[in-house]
Design a protein around this motif. Structure first.
Motif, PDB file in Angstrom:
ATOM      1  N   ILE A  31      44.075 -24.170 -43.918  1.00 55.38           N
ATOM      2  CA  ILE A  31      43.230 -24.483 -45.312  1.00 55.38           C
ATOM      3  C   ILE A  31      42.586 -23.441 -45.647  1.00 55.38           C
ATOM      4  N   LEU A  32      42.751 -22.924 -47.230  1.00 58.57           N
ATOM      5  CA  LEU A  32      42.260 -21.938 -47.753  1.00 58.57           C
ATOM      6  C   LEU A  32      40.845 -22.296 -48.151  1.00 58.57           C
ATOM      7  N   PHE A  33      40.085 -21.337 -47.489  1.00 57.06           N
ATOM      8  CA  PHE A  33      38.472 -21.945 -47.948  1.00 57.06           C
ATOM      9  C   PHE A  33      37.687 -20.535 -48.427  1.00 57.06           C
ATOM     10  N   SER A  34      36.913 -21.234 -49.770  1.00 54.18           N
ATOM     11  CA  SER A  34      36.350 -20.227 -50.498  1.00 54.18           C
ATOM     12  C   SER A  34      34.750 -20.241 -50.335  1.00 54.18           C
ATOM     13  N   GLY A  35      34.444 -21.428 -50.034  1.00 52.97           N
ATOM     14  CA  GLY A  35      33.074 -21.676 -49.823  1.00 52.97           C
ATOM     15  C   GLY A  35      32.512 -22.739 -51.416  1.00 52.97           C
ATOM     16  N   GLY A  36      33.288 -22.606 -52.227  1.00 50.76           N
ATOM     17  CA  GLY A  36      33.331 -23.567 -53.377  1.00 50.76           C
ATOM     18  C   GLY A  36      33.361 -24.847 -53.082  1.00 50.76           C
ATOM     19  N   LYS A  37      33.087 -25.935 -53.956  1.00 47.48           N
ATOM     20  CA  LYS A  37      33.143 -27.309 -53.951  1.00 47.48           C
ATOM     21  C   LYS A  37      34.423 -27.996 -53.722  1.00 47.48           C
ATOM     22  N   ASP A  38      35.466 -27.400 -54.291  1.00 46.82           N
ATOM     23  CA  ASP A  38      36.692 -27.822 -54.181  1.00 46.82           C
ATOM     24  C   ASP A  38      37.065 -27.790 -52.521  1.00 46.82           C
ATOM     25  N   SER A  39      37.116 -26.493 -52.105  1.00 44.74           N
ATOM     26  CA  SER A  39      37.406 -26.346 -50.539  1.00 44.74           C
ATOM     27  C   SER A  39      36.265 -27.019 -49.617  1.00 44.74           C
ATOM     28  N   PHE A  57      43.991 -28.190 -38.659  1.00 47.34           N
ATOM     29  CA  PHE A  57      44.168 -26.962 -39.376  1.00 47.34           C
ATOM     30  C   PHE A  57      43.153 -26.144 -39.279  1.00 47.34           C
ATOM     31  N   PRO A  58      43.171 -24.582 -39.046  1.00 50.72           N
ATOM     32  CA  PRO A  58      42.137 -23.620 -39.326  1.00 50.72           C
ATOM     33  C   PRO A  58      41.780 -23.611 -40.633  1.00 50.72           C
ATOM     34  N   LEU A  59      40.532 -22.951 -40.881  1.00 47.35           N
ATOM     35  CA  LEU A  59      40.199 -22.663 -42.088  1.00 47.35           C
ATOM     36  C   LEU A  59      40.527 -21.150 -42.260  1.00 47.35           C
ATOM     37  N   LEU A  60      40.878 -20.493 -43.573  1.00 48.22           N
ATOM     38  CA  LEU A  60      41.000 -19.215 -43.645  1.00 48.22           C
ATOM     39  C   LEU A  60      40.342 -18.849 -44.897  1.00 48.22           C
ATOM     40  N   HIS A  61      39.338 -17.869 -44.604  1.00 50.89           N
ATOM     41  CA  HIS A  61      38.404 -17.579 -45.765  1.00 50.89           C
ATOM     42  C   HIS A  61      38.689 -15.783 -46.114  1.00 50.89           C
ATOM     43  N   VAL A  88      38.911 -15.253 -40.613  1.00 52.57           N
ATOM     44  CA  VAL A  88      38.133 -14.285 -41.901  1.00 52.57           C
ATOM     45  C   VAL A  88      39.034 -13.117 -41.941  1.00 52.57           C
ATOM     46  N   GLY A  89      39.662 -13.194 -43.296  1.00 50.27           N
ATOM     47  CA  GLY A  89      40.398 -11.928 -43.649  1.00 50.27           C
ATOM     48  C   GLY A  89      39.438 -11.035 -44.503  1.00 50.27           C
ATOM     49  N   LEU A  90      39.375  -9.643 -43.896  1.00 49.36           N
ATOM     50  CA  LEU A  90      38.384  -8.792 -44.692  1.00 49.36           C
ATOM     51  C   LEU A  90      39.106  -7.901 -45.662  1.00 49.36           C
ATOM     52  N   VAL A  91      38.772  -8.023 -46.798  1.00 56.28           N
ATOM     53  CA  VAL A  91      39.166  -7.063 -48.001  1.00 56.28           C
ATOM     54  C   VAL A  91      38.872  -5.714 -47.601  1.00 56.28           C
ATOM     55  N   GLN A  92      37.551  -5.464 -47.126  1.00 49.45           N
ATOM     56  CA  GLN A  92      37.077  -4.224 -46.830  1.00 49.45           C
ATOM     57  C   GLN A  92      38.240  -3.404 -45.823  1.00 49.45           C
ATOM     58  N   ASP A  93      38.722  -4.359 -44.773  1.00 46.17           N
ATOM     59  CA  ASP A  93      39.619  -3.484 -43.812  1.00 46.17           C
ATOM     60  C   ASP A  93      40.816  -3.016 -44.629  1.00 46.17           C
ATOM     61  N   ALA A  94      41.443  -3.847 -45.551  1.00 43.88           N
ATOM     62  CA  ALA A  94      42.605  -3.424 -46.302  1.00 43.88           C
ATOM     63  C   ALA A  94      42.113  -2.026 -47.046  1.00 43.88           C
ATOM     64  N   ILE A  95      40.858  -2.020 -47.647  1.00 48.55           N
ATOM     65  CA  ILE A  95      40.601  -0.758 -48.431  1.00 48.55           C
ATOM     66  C   ILE A  95      40.467   0.565 -47.342  1.00 48.55           C
ATOM     67  N   ILE A 115      44.696 -10.672 -52.800  1.00 47.57           N
ATOM     68  CA  ILE A 115      46.082 -10.878 -52.704  1.00 47.57           C
ATOM     69  C   ILE A 115      46.584 -10.485 -51.640  1.00 47.57           C
ATOM     70  N   PHE A 116      46.306  -9.152 -51.394  1.00 47.13           N
ATOM     71  CA  PHE A 116      47.094  -8.361 -50.251  1.00 47.13           C
ATOM     72  C   PHE A 116      46.551  -9.012 -48.803  1.00 47.13           C
ATOM     73  N   THR A 117      45.327  -9.001 -48.825  1.00 49.60           N
ATOM     74  CA  THR A 117      44.619  -9.872 -47.525  1.00 49.60           C
ATOM     75  C   THR A 117      45.035 -11.143 -47.387  1.00 49.60           C
ATOM     76  N   LEU A 118      45.162 -11.908 -48.421  1.00 51.11           N
ATOM     77  CA  LEU A 118      45.547 -13.356 -48.064  1.00 51.11           C
ATOM     78  C   LEU A 118      46.898 -13.415 -47.632  1.00 51.11           C
ATOM     79  N   LEU A 119      48.074 -12.437 -48.281  1.00 52.96           N
ATOM     80  CA  LEU A 119      49.481 -12.543 -47.776  1.00 52.96           C
ATOM     81  C   LEU A 119      49.536 -11.909 -46.357  1.00 52.96           C
ATOM     82  N   ASP A 120      48.561 -11.006 -46.014  1.00 55.48           N
ATOM     83  CA  ASP A 120      48.617 -10.455 -44.632  1.00 55.48           C
ATOM     84  C   ASP A 120      48.275 -11.339 -43.738  1.00 55.48           C
ATOM     85  N   GLU A 121      47.010 -12.332 -43.980  1.00 53.11           N
ATOM     86  CA  GLU A 121      46.750 -13.047 -42.932  1.00 53.11           C
ATOM     87  C   GLU A 121      47.701 -14.118 -42.815  1.00 53.11           C
TER      88      GLU A 121
END
Length: 300
Positions: A31-39, A57-61, A88-95, A115-121
């Motif tokens: 499950i893709l989780f953003s912290g918003g009401k829809d997720s 299913f795990p949550l992926l943030h 948790v996929g960290l954009v900072q790691d990709a940077i 996008i990169f971090t999501l596809l990588d995870e």
């Protein structure tokens, strides 16, 4: 308060049916989780769908590093409450590793870098289905999605090459390396979401309710003052009573002047507003096709 219970129950039933279809057709969903009401709604429906068992299913943030602190606090409390697995996929790691380049300047945002971090995870986790909280009423690109939305081996979406979905028959067949994005709440509207959350008394992040916050105005949109953005000399910070209608990266998530401090007041506000839900999202204003372009590349 009666929120057209039969209508909401039909939407709930459809979403739960789709989640169970995912569990039966795929080997390793997330499950893709953003912290918003829809997720949050998605997570709550998943708890219902598989109760009394735990959510399978795990949550992926995907954490941009520029989140509202309230979002992260709520996420961690939710995971503890339902005993969920969180990735948790960290954009900072990709940077830091040089896989993506951070934007510079006044309009810099890490939103597209997700996008990169999501596809990588997804690749690292070998996830064959990613459940997202996209709804057709949100934005024109999201209106083109099927419930089961195929992605190729590069994680990309072709809106002209989608499978028919007749009589609630879903085709999850795929080749090695491909995956699906699944949108169980596609048929919900923003008002449906709020009415359902109210009827189920689902706790929500404080960001959704009116509060006083330092803000500044840019291109007609109020943005929360934060340490991640470069401001123009003319952009003065002032305090305002606001709330969030969507929750995302602080650099592109607009806030709204609002006195709505309860879910019922939010429902009344949403029912009468003429501004779209994503009207305050700076990332959607970059071009006429900004959302569709990002989705083709692998965005949520």
């Amino acid at each position: 308060m009666n929120y057209h219970i039969n209508h909401l129950k039909e939407l709930e039933s459809e979403s739960i049916f789709i989640m169970r279809e995912v569990a039966s057709q795929f080997q390793n969903p997330v499950i893709l989780f953003s912290g918003g009401k829809d997720s949050i709604l998605m997570t709550y429906l998943a708890v219902k769908a598989f109760y009394p068992a735990k959510v399978p299913f795990p949550l992926l943030h995907i954490d941009t590093g520029h989140n509202f602190p309230e979002t992260l606090e709520y996420r961690d409390n939710l995971v503890d409450k339902y005993g969920l697995k969180l990735i948790v996929g960290l954009v900072q790691d990709a940077i830091d590793k040089g896989f993506v380049t951070e934007e510079k300047g006044l309009t810099a945002s890490r939103n597209s870098l997700q996008i990169f971090t999501l596809l990588d995870e997804i690749e690292k986790g070998k996830f064959d289905a990613a459940l997202g909280g996209g709804r057709r009423d949100e934005e024109k690109a999201r209106a083109k999605e099927r419930f089961f939305s195929h992605r190729d081996e590069f994680g990309q979406w072709d809106p002209k090459n989608q499978r028919p979905e007749l009589w609630n028959l879903f085709n999850g067949r795929k080749n090695i390396g491909e995956h699906f994005r699944v949108f169980p709440i596609s048929n919900w509207t923003e008002l449906d979401v709020w009415q359902y959350l109210a009827s189920e008394k689902v706790p929500l992040p404080s960001l959704y309710f009116s509060h006083k916050r330092p803000v500044f105005e840019r291109d007609g949109v109020l943005l929360a003052d934060n340490g991640y953005m470069q401001k123009k000399p003319s952009e003065e910070v002032f305090e305002e009573v606001v709330r969030c209608r969507t929750i995302g990266d602080m650099t592109c998530t607009g806030v709204w002047r609002s006195s709505a401090s309860t879910v019922e007041e939010i429902i009344a506000e949403v029912a009468t507003t003429r501004m779209t839900e994503r009207g305050g999202r700076a990332d959607d204003k970059r071009s006429e096709t900004s959302m569709e372009d990002r989705k083709k590349e692998g965005y949520f």
